[in-house]
Design a protein around this motif. Structure first.
Motif, PDB file in Angstrom:
ATOM      1  N   VAL A 128       0.856  -1.179   0.000  1.00  0.00           N
ATOM      2  CA  VAL A 128       0.000   0.000   0.000  1.00  0.00           C
ATOM      3  C   VAL A 128       0.897   1.236   0.000  1.00  0.00           C
ATOM      4  CG1 VAL A 128      -1.776   1.280   1.233  1.00  0.00           C
ATOM      5  CG2 VAL A 128      -1.793  -1.228   1.246  1.00  0.00           C
ATOM      6  N   ALA A 129       0.732   2.059  -1.038  1.00  0.00           N
ATOM      7  CA  ALA A 129       1.515   3.295  -1.140  1.00  0.00           C
ATOM      8  C   ALA A 129       0.656   4.444  -0.625  1.00  0.00           C
ATOM      9  CB  ALA A 129       1.917   3.547  -2.578  1.00  0.00           C
ATOM     10  N   CYS A 130       1.254   5.322   0.158  1.00  0.00           N
ATOM     11  CA  CYS A 130       0.522   6.489   0.636  1.00  0.00           C
ATOM     12  C   CYS A 130       1.288   7.751   0.266  1.00  0.00           C
ATOM     13  CB  CYS A 130       0.323   6.393   2.146  1.00  0.00           C
ATOM     14  SG  CYS A 130      -0.622   7.785   2.784  1.00  0.00           S
ATOM     15  N   ARG A 131       0.615   8.635  -0.485  1.00  0.00           N
ATOM     16  CA  ARG A 131       1.239   9.872  -0.948  1.00  0.00           C
ATOM     17  C   ARG A 131       1.301  10.902   0.169  1.00  0.00           C
ATOM     18  NH1 ARG A 131      -1.115  11.635  -6.828  1.00  0.00           N
ATOM     19  NH2 ARG A 131      -0.193  13.602  -6.074  1.00  0.00           N
ATOM     20  N   ARG A 132       2.466  11.497   0.403  1.00  0.00           N
ATOM     21  CA  ARG A 132       2.603  12.516   1.439  1.00  0.00           C
ATOM     22  C   ARG A 132       1.843  13.784   1.069  1.00  0.00           C
ATOM     23  NH1 ARG A 132       1.982  15.759   4.320  1.00  0.00           N
ATOM     24  NH2 ARG A 132       3.308  16.862   5.816  1.00  0.00           N
ATOM     25  N   ASP A 133       1.782  14.118  -0.236  1.00  0.00           N
ATOM     26  CA  ASP A 133       1.204  15.418  -0.616  1.00  0.00           C
ATOM     27  C   ASP A 133      -0.308  15.476  -0.422  1.00  0.00           C
ATOM     28  OD1 ASP A 133       1.030  13.562  -2.752  1.00  0.00           O
ATOM     29  OD2 ASP A 133       0.729  15.182  -4.197  1.00  0.00           O
ATOM     30  N   ASN A 134      -1.009  14.370  -0.668  1.00  0.00           N
ATOM     31  CA  ASN A 134      -2.472  14.440  -0.548  1.00  0.00           C
ATOM     32  C   ASN A 134      -3.087  13.288   0.252  1.00  0.00           C
ATOM     33  OD1 ASN A 134      -2.272  12.271  -2.231  1.00  0.00           O
ATOM     34  ND2 ASN A 134      -3.111  13.318  -4.054  1.00  0.00           N
ATOM     35  N   GLY A 135      -2.249  12.423   0.818  1.00  0.00           N
ATOM     36  CA  GLY A 135      -2.761  11.346   1.661  1.00  0.00           C
ATOM     37  C   GLY A 135      -3.379  10.180   0.912  1.00  0.00           C
ATOM     38  N   GLU A 136      -3.435  10.270  -0.413  1.00  0.00           N
ATOM     39  CA  GLU A 136      -4.063   9.221  -1.216  1.00  0.00           C
ATOM     40  C   GLU A 136      -3.355   7.874  -1.031  1.00  0.00           C
ATOM     41  OE1 GLU A 136      -4.944   8.201  -5.919  1.00  0.00           O
ATOM     42  OE2 GLU A 136      -4.073  10.164  -5.392  1.00  0.00           O
ATOM     43  N   LYS A 137      -4.158   6.791  -0.907  1.00  0.00           N
ATOM     44  CA  LYS A 137      -3.585   5.458  -0.776  1.00  0.00           C
ATOM     45  C   LYS A 137      -3.802   4.675  -2.061  1.00  0.00           C
ATOM     46  CE  LYS A 137      -3.401   4.828   4.161  1.00  0.00           C
ATOM     47  NZ  LYS A 137      -3.224   3.766   5.165  1.00  0.00           N
ATOM     48  N   ILE A 138      -2.761   4.013  -2.521  1.00  0.00           N
ATOM     49  CA  ILE A 138      -2.826   3.289  -3.789  1.00  0.00           C
ATOM     50  C   ILE A 138      -2.238   1.900  -3.576  1.00  0.00           C
ATOM     51  CG2 ILE A 138      -2.082   3.303  -6.227  1.00  0.00           C
ATOM     52  CD1 ILE A 138      -1.353   6.474  -5.011  1.00  0.00           C
ATOM     53  N   THR A 139      -2.934   0.887  -4.054  1.00  0.00           N
ATOM     54  CA  THR A 139      -2.411  -0.471  -3.932  1.00  0.00           C
ATOM     55  C   THR A 139      -1.545  -0.795  -5.150  1.00  0.00           C
ATOM     56  OG1 THR A 139      -4.364  -1.104  -2.690  1.00  0.00           O
ATOM     57  CG2 THR A 139      -3.045  -2.884  -3.614  1.00  0.00           C
ATOM     58  N   LEU A 140      -0.327  -1.263  -4.869  1.00  0.00           N
ATOM     59  CA  LEU A 140       0.606  -1.528  -5.967  1.00  0.00           C
ATOM     60  C   LEU A 140       0.995  -2.999  -6.000  1.00  0.00           C
ATOM     61  CD1 LEU A 140       3.084   1.482  -5.483  1.00  0.00           C
ATOM     62  CD2 LEU A 140       1.171   1.344  -7.101  1.00  0.00           C
ATOM     63  N   ASP A 141       1.078  -3.549  -7.204  1.00  0.00           N
ATOM     64  CA  ASP A 141       1.513  -4.922  -7.400  1.00  0.00           C
ATOM     65  C   ASP A 141       3.018  -5.015  -7.089  1.00  0.00           C
ATOM     66  OD1 ASP A 141       0.678  -7.364  -9.838  1.00  0.00           O
ATOM     67  OD2 ASP A 141       2.561  -7.279  -8.716  1.00  0.00           O
ATOM     68  N   LEU A 142       3.412  -5.985  -6.268  1.00  0.00           N
ATOM     69  CA  LEU A 142       4.826  -6.078  -5.884  1.00  0.00           C
ATOM     70  C   LEU A 142       5.760  -6.331  -7.070  1.00  0.00           C
ATOM     71  CD1 LEU A 142       4.971  -8.043  -2.481  1.00  0.00           C
ATOM     72  CD2 LEU A 142       4.947  -5.587  -2.890  1.00  0.00           C
ATOM     73  N   ASP A 143       5.241  -6.966  -8.093  1.00  0.00           N
ATOM     74  CA  ASP A 143       6.104  -7.326  -9.224  1.00  0.00           C
ATOM     75  C   ASP A 143       6.542  -6.126 -10.062  1.00  0.00           C
ATOM     76  OD1 ASP A 143       5.941  -9.929  -8.462  1.00  0.00           O
ATOM     77  OD2 ASP A 143       4.298 -10.419  -9.844  1.00  0.00           O
ATOM     78  N   HIS A 144       5.778  -5.048 -10.012  1.00  0.00           N
ATOM     79  CA  HIS A 144       6.087  -3.923 -10.909  1.00  0.00           C
ATOM     80  C   HIS A 144       6.504  -2.650 -10.198  1.00  0.00           C
ATOM     81  CE1 HIS A 144       3.361  -6.618 -13.222  1.00  0.00           C
ATOM     82  NE2 HIS A 144       4.364  -6.489 -14.071  1.00  0.00           N
ATOM     83  N   GLU A 159       9.309  -1.350  -9.529  1.00  0.00           N
ATOM     84  CA  GLU A 159      10.389  -0.583 -10.172  1.00  0.00           C
ATOM     85  C   GLU A 159       9.840   0.395 -11.204  1.00  0.00           C
ATOM     86  OE1 GLU A 159      10.507  -3.848  -9.622  1.00  0.00           O
ATOM     87  OE2 GLU A 159      12.571  -4.590  -9.411  1.00  0.00           O
ATOM     88  N   GLU A 160       8.642   0.115 -11.743  1.00  0.00           N
ATOM     89  CA  GLU A 160       8.045   1.076 -12.681  1.00  0.00           C
ATOM     90  C   GLU A 160       7.028   1.974 -11.976  1.00  0.00           C
ATOM     91  OE1 GLU A 160       7.569  -2.515 -13.805  1.00  0.00           O
ATOM     92  OE2 GLU A 160       9.726  -2.235 -14.135  1.00  0.00           O
ATOM     93  N   THR A 161       6.164   1.359 -11.118  1.00  0.00           N
ATOM     94  CA  THR A 161       5.061   2.140 -10.554  1.00  0.00           C
ATOM     95  C   THR A 161       5.526   3.168  -9.525  1.00  0.00           C
ATOM     96  OG1 THR A 161       4.665   0.314  -9.007  1.00  0.00           O
ATOM     97  CG2 THR A 161       3.288   0.401 -10.979  1.00  0.00           C
ATOM     98  N   VAL A 162       6.549   2.833  -8.737  1.00  0.00           N
ATOM     99  CA  VAL A 162       6.994   3.782  -7.706  1.00  0.00           C
ATOM    100  C   VAL A 162       7.626   5.043  -8.321  1.00  0.00           C
ATOM    101  CG1 VAL A 162       8.623   4.118  -5.789  1.00  0.00           C
ATOM    102  CG2 VAL A 162       7.126   2.116  -5.826  1.00  0.00           C
ATOM    103  N   PRO A 163       8.593   4.911  -9.245  1.00  0.00           N
ATOM    104  CA  PRO A 163       9.134   6.132  -9.864  1.00  0.00           C
ATOM    105  C   PRO A 163       8.064   6.948 -10.571  1.00  0.00           C
ATOM    106  CG  PRO A 163      10.550   4.262 -10.338  1.00  0.00           C
ATOM    107  CD  PRO A 163       9.327   3.715  -9.676  1.00  0.00           C
ATOM    108  N   SER A 164       7.101   6.255 -11.180  1.00  0.00           N
ATOM    109  CA  SER A 164       6.069   6.979 -11.917  1.00  0.00           C
ATOM    110  C   SER A 164       5.151   7.742 -10.949  1.00  0.00           C
ATOM    111  CB  SER A 164       5.321   5.993 -12.813  1.00  0.00           C
ATOM    112  OG  SER A 164       3.955   6.211 -12.786  1.00  0.00           O
TER     113      SER A 164
END
Lengths: 478, 478
Positions: A361-377, A379-384
Motif C-alpha cells: 500500500v503506497a501512501c502519498r505525502r502530498d495528498n494522503g491518497e492510498k494506492i495499492t501496488l503490485d509487488l512485481d512492478h 520498479e516502474e510504478t513507484v518512480p512513476s
C-alpha cells in the motif's frame, strides 16, 4: 521521555498562525535548531541534506556552463570594502567586524564577508592581463554574514549559506548574456526540481543590488501569498572594473575594462520549499529534492517473512529511487506521523496480508491518497508515482500563483487588493521612484520585479496616473 | 605579456631551496594565490578542484559508515568557548574576535570558530535525551580560523578548510572504536588515493589535542624528510560531556554521560601532496586525485584530420578516464610545460604521423617516460598506465619513508641522525615529558607519534637512559 512527547506534538495549523506554523515545521521536521549565537541557526541533518542536494544540482549546471569553483577568504579588510561607493553604502551598516586576532588589536578592522564582490575584484585585478584570460567564470560555495536585527530560520539569519558566482567578460553583451543565463538556470532549478513556479524579471533601481547596473530576480509566491526573492543575478557594467582597475589588453594590444556579473542562491530557498508545499502534518518535499523519496514500513514486522520481504523489495527499489526502511521497534502509527513530519514523498506499507496478495500500500505525502501496488512492478510504478507527485505539487503552486494575482488600475484598487486578498498585484508604473515609495508606505507592498514578459494591464501609473512605462508585480515580501 | 612570461618561468630547484620551491609550485601551478588579508589565501580553481575531490572521497566514506553532515554557526560566544578548561587554554590565544555588529558593540565577544567542539557539545546537550538518540555521528565541511604569526599556503594559514567530525556514544568502548575507525579511513585515503604512505600512532600527552584524552594521528614524510601530521582523531572520554552536561537516560532509565570523539582532515593535505610527489617541473598529482588525468595534445593540429581524430579518441576515453583536449593556438612545447606544471599525470600526443601508424605517444608526468600506444586499445592501456603511475608514486614515497628512518639508542646518536640525515628517527622513550622537551630543545625534533605497531629498538630511553616504555617516531615537522 521529553523527546518522545515532542515528536507527536501537533504543530500549529497553517491557517491559524502562518509564522508559528513555519517555525514549528522547522523545529519538528528537524531542519534547523536555534544556537547560542543570536540570529545564527544550526542546520540539522535533514536541512543539510537538502542543501547538499541543492548544491549538487546547481553545481553541475554551473560546471556544464563552463564555471569553476574557487575559495576566497572569509574576511575583507575595511579599506577593500570601501573601494566601490554604492556597494559599501549598501553593506557596511550590517557587517560583523573582527577587531582582534588573539590578544592583539588589528591595525585595520576586517569584516566577515557579507558578499564577496570586492574580494573577487581584487583577485581579478591581479590575474587578468590579456584577452586570453577572459572570460573568468568563478563561483564559490560558502557562508556569509549580515548583522540582522530580526531573524527567522532560513529566511533571514545572521549567517547563511549560499553560492556566489562572479564573472568577468570582454564585452558588455557577453556579461548581460551571462546574467540572463544564470537567472534561467535558477528558474529551471526552482520550477523543475523544487516544484516552485517563479516570475522572472528585473528589479527596479530602488530594489537592485548595491553596485549593480541591473538586477534580475526570480520571485516565488508562498502559501500565505507573500513573495520570496529566490535568487538574483546582477549585471555590474564596468563599475567595479573601474573602481578596482580590472583591465585586459585586447587583441589590438589596447587596454580595456572588463564587464562583470554576480549571481547567487542561498539557504533561503529551503524556507521557500517549506512555505510553498508543506501542510499541517509537517514538511512536504518534492520527490526530486527529497533526500529520501520512499520510506518502507513493515506492518506486523514480528511475523515471519515480513522483514525479509521488505528488505528484498528495498534492495530492488534502491536502483531506481532513494529508499529507506524503518524497521525500528516503534509502532507503525508513530512511524507514519514521524515520516510525514519529515516530508518523505511516499510511504510503502507491507504486512503479512499484503505479502499474501503480492501487493503493497503506497501512501502519498502530498495528498494522503492510498494506492495499492503490485509487488512485481514496483520498479516502474513507484518512480512513476513520484513523478506524478512532483508534477502535482508544481501544478498546485502554479494554480495558487495564478489565482492569487490581482490587477489594479489605481490606488484604491491597489489598496483593496493588498488588504483583502493574499497574493501579488500586477499594476502599471510610471518609472518614478516616488510612486514606488508611496505604494510601499501606504500598503506595505514592494515592487517585486518588472517581469520580462510584459503584458500591460493599462496605460497609466497605478499611483500617479501619469503615462506608464512598465508592468510591475507588487507584493508583501519575506 | 607579463602573463605569457610567468608561465614559462623556471621554478626554484627543489634541492636548492625546498621552501622556495614549494611556494613556486603553489603559485605557478595556480593552486593558490595571496590575498589582501594577511595569512589568508585564495584557493584557485585547481586547488579547489583538488579539495572537492578530497571532499567527495572522504564524504562518501563517512556516509558509508553512518555519518551525516550538519552545519554549525561560524561564531562561538566567549562564554561557550570557556566551558572546557583545557580546550579554551589551547585555543583562546589564537582566535579572531568579532566585537561589533554593524555600528553596535556586542555585549559578548564572539570568536570565529578555531574548531567546533563547544558548538557541537552545546547542541548535543539539547538534542540527546535517551539511549535511542545515540550514537550521534555528525560531521561538517567548513572553514576555521586560527590567528597565526607565520603562514604558508595550505600548510599554515589563518583561515583553512577542513571537515570536523564530532560524535557522541553510549559507551567508552564504542567511542574508542569510532576514533580508530576514522583514523583508518584517513590512512586508507592517504595511502590509496593520495599515494602518501603514513605511520599510524598515538600522540604523547604533550602533543595531544586540547581537551582530548587520547589523540591518534597519521604522520607522513615530505620530500625533505620533515613530518606532516596529515589527519587526527581524538577520543575525549566524558570530559566534554561533564563540562557541557550531555547526558542520556539508558534503558534502565538511569542518567549517563556520553563518550565523545572528534576527527579532522584539512586543506593541509594539499601541501602534503605537493611536498611528497612534485618535482622541478611543477606539480605531480597521483592519478586517482587528479581532476584531469589525461591531457591530449594534437600535434600539427592545422593538418587535415588531426583535430577530428583527437576529438574522436577523447570521446572514447571519456568513459574511462578524466580527459581534456588542449587544442588552443599555443605551440605544443608551451602546452607540454604548462600541463606538466599543473601535474596532469599523463599526456597523449597525436599528430599526422601517429594517425598514419595508428598510434599515440603517451608521456608520464611522474618520470617523463614515453610509451607508444596502439589507438585501438587506449580504453585499456590508458587506465592501466594510470594505475601504474599511482602505484609507482606510492612505492617511491614508501621507499623514501623507509630509507630515511634512522634509529638512535642515545642522545649522541639522536643528535647525529637529526643533524646529518633528513628524515625520522625511531627511538625508545621512558614516557617522561621532560625527556620529550629536552629532545625538542636540543634537536628541534618533536615526537610525531607512538606508532601502533610497536617494534622496540632497545630497552632504555634515548634521552635519560631509564627503562623505556614506548617506541616513538621523532622528526622535525611542518
Amino acid at each position: 521521555m521529553a523527546k518522545e512527547k515532542k515528536r507527536v506534538e501537533r504543530i500549529t495549523a497553517r491557517d491559524v498562525d502562518f509564522a508559528q506554523w513555519y517555525t514549528d515545521i522547522v523545529r519538528h521536521a528537524e531542519l534547523a535548531d536555534y544556537s547560542s549565537i543570536k540570529g545564527c541557526m544550526i542546520i540539522r541533518p535533514l536541512g543539510t541534506a537538502l542543501w547538499e542536494r541543492i548544491h549538487d544540482y546547481l553545481d553541475e549546471a554551473f560546471k556544464k556552463t563552463g564555471h569553476t569553483n574557487v575559495l576566497m577568504p572569509m574576511f575583507i579588510p575595511e579599506g577593500l570594502l570601501q573601494k566601490e561607493k554604492d556597494h559599501v553604502e549598501g553593506f557596511a551598516p550590517e557587517v560583523a567586524w573582527v577587531t582582534h586576532g588573539g590578544s592583539e588589536a588589528l591595525q585595520e578592522r576586517l569584516c566577515v564577508r557579507p558578499t564577496s564582490e570586492t574580494l573577487f575584484c581584487d583577485h581579478y585585478a591581479n590575474i587578468i592581463q590579456s584577452w586570453r584570460d577572459l572570460p573568468k567564470l568563478y563561483n564559490q560555495w560558502v557562508s556569509v554574514v549580515r548583522w540582522e536585527k530580526t531573524t527567522r530560520p532560513f529566511l533571514r539569519t545572521t549567517e547563511f549559506f549560499w553560492q556566489e558566482g562572479h564573472t568577468a567578460h570582454a564585452t558588455r553583451e557577453e556579461a548581460i548574456q551571462e546574467t540572463h543565463q544564470m537567472l534561467n538556470i535558477y528558474a529551471d532549478f526552482l520550477e523543475n526540481i523544487l516544484a516552485i513556479p517563479v516570475i522572472k524579471g528585473q528589479k527596479t533601481d530602488k530594489e537592485k543590488f548595491a553596485g549593480a547596473e541591473e538586477t534580475y530576480t526570480v520571485e516565488a509566491m508562498m502559501h500565505d501569498g507573500k513573495a520570496l526573492q529566490s535568487a538574483t543575478s546582477h549585471f555590474f557594467g564596468d563599475g567595479f572594473a573601474r573602481a578596482f582597475n580590472i583591465q585586459y589588453s585586447d587583441q589590438n594590444n589596447q587596454l580595456q575594462y572588463v564587464w562583470q556579473t554576480s549571481w547567487g542562491m542561498s539557504t533561503r530557498v529551503i524556507g521557500a520549499l517549506i512555505m510553498v508545499h508543506s501542510d499541517d502534518s509537517g514538511l512536504v518535499l518534492p520527490p526530486k529534492i527529497a533526500p529520501t523519496q520512499v520510506v518502507m514500513i513493515p506492518v506486523a514486522q514480528h511475523k515471519p517473512g515480513v522483514l525479509e520481504k521488505v528488505a528484498e523489495i528495498a534492495k530492488r527499489l534502491e536502483s531506481v529511487v532513494r529508499v529507506k526502511v524503518d524497521d525500528s521497534d516503534r509502532m507503525p502509527g508513530w512511524k507514519f506521523s514521524e515520516h510525514e513530519m519529515h516530508g518523505i514523498p511516499l510511504r510503502l506499507e507491507i504486512g503479512p496480508r499484503d505479502i499474501e496478495q503480492n501487493q503493497a500500500v503506497a501512501c502519498r505525502r502530498d495528498n494522503g491518497e492510498k494506492i495499492t501496488l503490485d509487488l512485481d512492478h514496483l520498479e516502474e510504478t513507484v518512480p512513476s508515482l513520484l513523478e506524478t507527485i512532483q508534477q502535482d505539487l508544481y501544478d498546485q503552486a502554479k494554480k495558487r500563483l495564478e489565482n492569487q494575482m490581482s490587477t489594479a488600475q489605481n490606488q484604491v484598487e491597489f489598496a483593496e487588493a493588498i488588504a483583502n486578498k493574499p497574493g501579488f498585484v500586477q499594476a502599471m508604473w510610471c518609472g518614478d521612484e516616488a510612486c514606488e515609495l508611496k505604494i510601499k508606505e501606504e500598503t506595505g507592498a514592494t515592487s517585486r520585479c518588472m517581469p520580462f514578459k510584459q503584458t500591460p494591464v493599462g496605460d497609466t501609473c497605478v499611483c500617479c496616473g501619469k503615462p506608464a512605462k512598465k508592468l510591475v508585480i507588487w507584493g508583501k515580501a519575506y
